[in-house]
Design a protein around this motif. Structure first.
Motif, PDB file in Angstrom:
ATOM      1  N   ALA A 185       0.834  -1.143   0.486  1.00 28.58           N
ATOM      2  CA  ALA A 185      -0.760   0.518  -0.073  1.00 28.58           C
ATOM      3  C   ALA A 185       1.320   1.353  -0.262  1.00 28.58           C
ATOM      4  O   ALA A 185       0.455   2.035  -0.638  1.00 28.58           O
ATOM      5  N   ALA A 186       2.101   1.178   0.731  1.00 27.66           N
ATOM      6  CA  ALA A 186       2.772   2.598   0.501  1.00 27.66           C
ATOM      7  C   ALA A 186       3.576   2.646  -0.618  1.00 27.66           C
ATOM      8  O   ALA A 186       3.687   3.679  -1.230  1.00 27.66           O
ATOM      9  N   VAL A 187       3.442   1.805  -1.958  1.00 30.08           N
ATOM     10  CA  VAL A 187       3.725   1.580  -3.174  1.00 30.08           C
ATOM     11  C   VAL A 187       3.238   2.729  -3.603  1.00 30.08           C
ATOM     12  O   VAL A 187       2.899   3.261  -4.136  1.00 30.08           O
ATOM     13  N   GLY A 188       1.386   2.196  -3.712  1.00 33.02           N
ATOM     14  CA  GLY A 188       0.646   2.047  -4.104  1.00 33.02           C
ATOM     15  C   GLY A 188       0.020   3.769  -4.049  1.00 33.02           C
ATOM     16  O   GLY A 188      -0.273   4.017  -5.222  1.00 33.02           O
ATOM     17  N   LEU A 189       0.277   4.248  -2.998  1.00 34.93           N
ATOM     18  CA  LEU A 189      -0.220   5.206  -2.750  1.00 34.93           C
ATOM     19  C   LEU A 189       0.552   6.498  -3.409  1.00 34.93           C
ATOM     20  O   LEU A 189       0.309   7.803  -2.867  1.00 34.93           O
ATOM     21  N   GLU A 190       1.891   6.287  -3.885  1.00 40.01           N
ATOM     22  CA  GLU A 190       2.757   7.132  -4.716  1.00 40.01           C
ATOM     23  C   GLU A 190       1.864   7.933  -5.528  1.00 40.01           C
ATOM     24  O   GLU A 190       1.865   9.390  -6.242  1.00 40.01           O
ATOM     25  N   PHE A 191       0.853   6.664  -6.157  1.00 44.13           N
ATOM     26  CA  PHE A 191       0.419   7.548  -7.245  1.00 44.13           C
ATOM     27  C   PHE A 191      -1.336   7.172  -7.025  1.00 44.13           C
ATOM     28  O   PHE A 191      -1.590   8.295  -8.077  1.00 44.13           O
ATOM     29  N   LEU A 192      -1.561   6.473  -6.228  1.00 38.57           N
ATOM     30  CA  LEU A 192      -3.361   6.553  -5.797  1.00 38.57           C
ATOM     31  C   LEU A 192      -3.744   6.824  -4.378  1.00 38.57           C
ATOM     32  O   LEU A 192      -2.080   6.885  -3.642  1.00 38.57           O
ATOM     33  N   THR A 193      -5.036   7.269  -3.846  1.00 39.93           N
ATOM     34  CA  THR A 193      -5.247   7.245  -2.373  1.00 39.93           C
ATOM     35  C   THR A 193      -5.734   5.822  -2.064  1.00 39.93           C
ATOM     36  O   THR A 193      -5.488   5.139  -2.358  1.00 39.93           O
ATOM     37  N   GLU A 194      -5.921   6.091  -1.392  1.00 39.67           N
ATOM     38  CA  GLU A 194      -5.554   5.187   0.055  1.00 39.67           C
ATOM     39  C   GLU A 194      -6.488   4.358  -0.985  1.00 39.67           C
ATOM     40  O   GLU A 194      -7.081   2.235  -0.666  1.00 39.67           O
ATOM     41  N   ASP A 195      -7.761   4.781  -0.528  1.00 43.21           N
ATOM     42  CA  ASP A 195      -9.546   3.847  -1.198  1.00 43.21           C
ATOM     43  C   ASP A 195      -8.652   3.071  -2.003  1.00 43.21           C
ATOM     44  O   ASP A 195      -9.434   2.034  -2.573  1.00 43.21           O
ATOM     45  N   GLN A 196      -8.307   3.671  -3.072  1.00 41.77           N
ATOM     46  CA  GLN A 196      -7.792   3.008  -4.764  1.00 41.77           C
ATOM     47  C   GLN A 196      -7.377   1.938  -4.787  1.00 41.77           C
ATOM     48  O   GLN A 196      -7.145   1.144  -4.967  1.00 41.77           O
ATOM     49  N   VAL A 197      -6.358   2.283  -3.218  1.00 44.06           N
ATOM     50  CA  VAL A 197      -4.995   1.197  -3.428  1.00 44.06           C
ATOM     51  C   VAL A 197      -5.740  -0.143  -3.043  1.00 44.06           C
ATOM     52  O   VAL A 197      -5.445  -0.917  -3.081  1.00 44.06           O
ATOM     53  N   MET A 198      -6.539   0.323  -2.126  1.00 43.55           N
ATOM     54  CA  MET A 198      -7.202  -0.750  -1.284  1.00 43.55           C
ATOM     55  C   MET A 198      -8.568  -1.964  -1.949  1.00 43.55           C
ATOM     56  O   MET A 198      -8.245  -2.903  -2.407  1.00 43.55           O
ATOM     57  N   GLU A 199      -8.683  -0.572  -2.712  1.00 54.97           N
ATOM     58  CA  GLU A 199      -9.464  -1.769  -4.271  1.00 54.97           C
ATOM     59  C   GLU A 199      -8.686  -1.896  -5.125  1.00 54.97           C
ATOM     60  O   GLU A 199      -9.678  -3.600  -6.050  1.00 54.97           O
ATOM     61  N   VAL A 200      -8.012  -1.906  -5.694  1.00 54.80           N
ATOM     62  CA  VAL A 200      -6.860  -2.471  -6.416  1.00 54.80           C
ATOM     63  C   VAL A 200      -5.779  -3.416  -6.262  1.00 54.80           C
ATOM     64  O   VAL A 200      -5.763  -4.591  -7.091  1.00 54.80           O
ATOM     65  N   ILE A 201      -5.727  -3.964  -4.721  1.00 53.02           N
ATOM     66  CA  ILE A 201      -4.979  -4.877  -4.413  1.00 53.02           C
ATOM     67  C   ILE A 201      -5.340  -6.133  -4.851  1.00 53.02           C
ATOM     68  O   ILE A 201      -5.010  -6.916  -4.486  1.00 53.02           O
ATOM     69  N   PRO A 202      -6.285  -6.652  -4.478  1.00 55.52           N
ATOM     70  CA  PRO A 202      -7.342  -7.877  -4.510  1.00 55.52           C
ATOM     71  C   PRO A 202      -7.310  -8.160  -6.247  1.00 55.52           C
ATOM     72  O   PRO A 202      -7.145  -9.718  -6.396  1.00 55.52           O
ATOM     73  N   GLN A 203      -7.701  -7.448  -6.294  1.00 53.94           N
ATOM     74  CA  GLN A 203      -8.195  -7.595  -7.605  1.00 53.94           C
ATOM     75  C   GLN A 203      -6.214  -8.349  -8.564  1.00 53.94           C
ATOM     76  O   GLN A 203      -6.566  -8.397  -9.523  1.00 53.94           O
ATOM     77  N   ILE A 204      -5.977  -6.913  -8.532  1.00 52.23           N
ATOM     78  CA  ILE A 204      -4.154  -7.613  -9.334  1.00 52.23           C
ATOM     79  C   ILE A 204      -3.618  -8.893  -8.787  1.00 52.23           C
ATOM     80  O   ILE A 204      -3.284  -9.649  -9.412  1.00 52.23           O
ATOM     81  N   ILE A 205      -3.787  -9.321  -7.213  1.00 50.24           N
ATOM     82  CA  ILE A 205      -3.093 -10.197  -7.188  1.00 50.24           C
ATOM     83  C   ILE A 205      -3.778 -11.047  -7.218  1.00 50.24           C
ATOM     84  O   ILE A 205      -3.850 -12.692  -7.172  1.00 50.24           O
ATOM     85  N   GLU A 206      -5.506 -11.409  -7.441  1.00 52.36           N
ATOM     86  CA  GLU A 206      -6.394 -12.436  -8.049  1.00 52.36           C
ATOM     87  C   GLU A 206      -5.689 -12.451  -9.489  1.00 52.36           C
ATOM     88  O   GLU A 206      -5.789 -14.045 -10.294  1.00 52.36           O
ATOM     89  N   GLN A 207      -5.233 -11.736 -10.548  1.00 51.05           N
ATOM     90  CA  GLN A 207      -4.799 -11.809 -11.888  1.00 51.05           C
ATOM     91  C   GLN A 207      -3.681 -13.083 -12.020  1.00 51.05           C
ATOM     92  O   GLN A 207      -3.303 -13.622 -12.578  1.00 51.05           O
ATOM     93  N   ILE A 208      -2.371 -11.660 -10.885  1.00 51.53           N
ATOM     94  CA  ILE A 208      -1.041 -12.720 -10.658  1.00 51.53           C
ATOM     95  C   ILE A 208      -2.032 -14.521 -10.205  1.00 51.53           C
ATOM     96  O   ILE A 208      -1.064 -15.479 -10.980  1.00 51.53           O
ATOM     97  N   SER A 209      -2.676 -14.965  -9.559  1.00 49.84           N
ATOM     98  CA  SER A 209      -3.097 -16.329  -9.265  1.00 49.84           C
ATOM     99  C   SER A 209      -3.485 -17.004 -10.022  1.00 49.84           C
ATOM    100  O   SER A 209      -3.248 -18.198 -10.428  1.00 49.84           O
ATOM    101  N   GLU A 210      -4.470 -15.805 -11.062  1.00 47.24           N
ATOM    102  CA  GLU A 210      -5.022 -16.998 -12.500  1.00 47.24           C
ATOM    103  C   GLU A 210      -3.474 -17.001 -12.995  1.00 47.24           C
ATOM    104  O   GLU A 210      -4.174 -18.277 -13.469  1.00 47.24           O
TER     105      GLU A 210
END
Length: 219
Positions: A185-210
């Protein structure tokens, strides 16, 4: 690696379809010689780089039937082929060498990332979307347009963001996962808001897992 296998499968399907289209247009069932086959295949490979790879998000979400329909719709111009020129091509096979040629092309475009790092950008789509980075601009850069200084920084950040999320795919300790999420999240906050970071983290993890689910099962 799973990603290479998927790229190779899609590339193999595209080449097969386009070779058949070419032969049908010439009213024959096979190439006249190796030189013709190699020159045609080289044009098909170029078309795959320009037309298919920039649409990676669409590609990842299609089944084989839909891919075949899309690949058949792509038209390739062969009018500049010269079959009388000296044979300067080695035997072309659908091998790791062919995949390396494709990868090297994108390593040159994304020269500011580690070798092969451009592949991780393919998982950063959710982050690009919430940030509002234009998908058309993303396609332009994948097609060879020079990125701006801002885009170099932005893609470098996206690479670091995805890298920070990869350990979460296999981590099972809740305590460790919490720590890893905070670091990502600390990395993500460089370009995204906290809400945006929390929204995209599970989506990216799911893509990598798949993408790597078969490899992960073996671990």
């Amino acid at each position: 690696m799973k990603s290479k296998n998927k790229i190779k499968a899609d590339l193999t399907l595209f080449i097969k379809i386009q070779q058949n289209k070419y032969l049908q247009s010439k009213g024959k069932t096979e190439f006249d010689n190796d030189q013709e086959r190699e020159l045609v295949t080289d044009n098909i490979l170029y078309a795959f780089k320009k037309e298919i790879v920039p649409e990676h998000l669409r590609l990842n979400n299609l089944n084989t039937e839909a891919k075949e329909k899309w690949f058949n719709s792509i038209s390739i111009e062969y009018s500049n082929l010269d079959f009388e020129q000296d044979d300067i091509f080695d035997e072309i096979e659908l091998s790791d060498e062919l995949l390396k040629k494709l990868s090297d092309h994108y390593d040159e475009i994304f020269y500011f990332l580690p070798e092969g790092g451009w592949r991780l950008l393919l998982f950063a789509g959710p982050a690009f979307e919430v940030y509002g980075f234009p998908i058309e601009r993303f396609k332009e850069i994948f097609s060879g347009t020079e990125p701006t200084n801002f885009e170099v920084d932005f893609f470098s950040w996206a690479y670091d963001f995805v890298i920070s999320l990869i350990p979460l795919v296999t981590e099972r300790s809740k305590k460790k996962m919490k720590m890893l999420i905070e670091e990502a999240a600390a990395v993500g906050l460089e370009f995204l808001t906290e809400d945006q970071v929390m929204e995209v983290i599970p989506q990216i993890i799911e893509q990598i897992s798949e993408k790597y689910k078969d490899d992960l099962r073996k671990k």
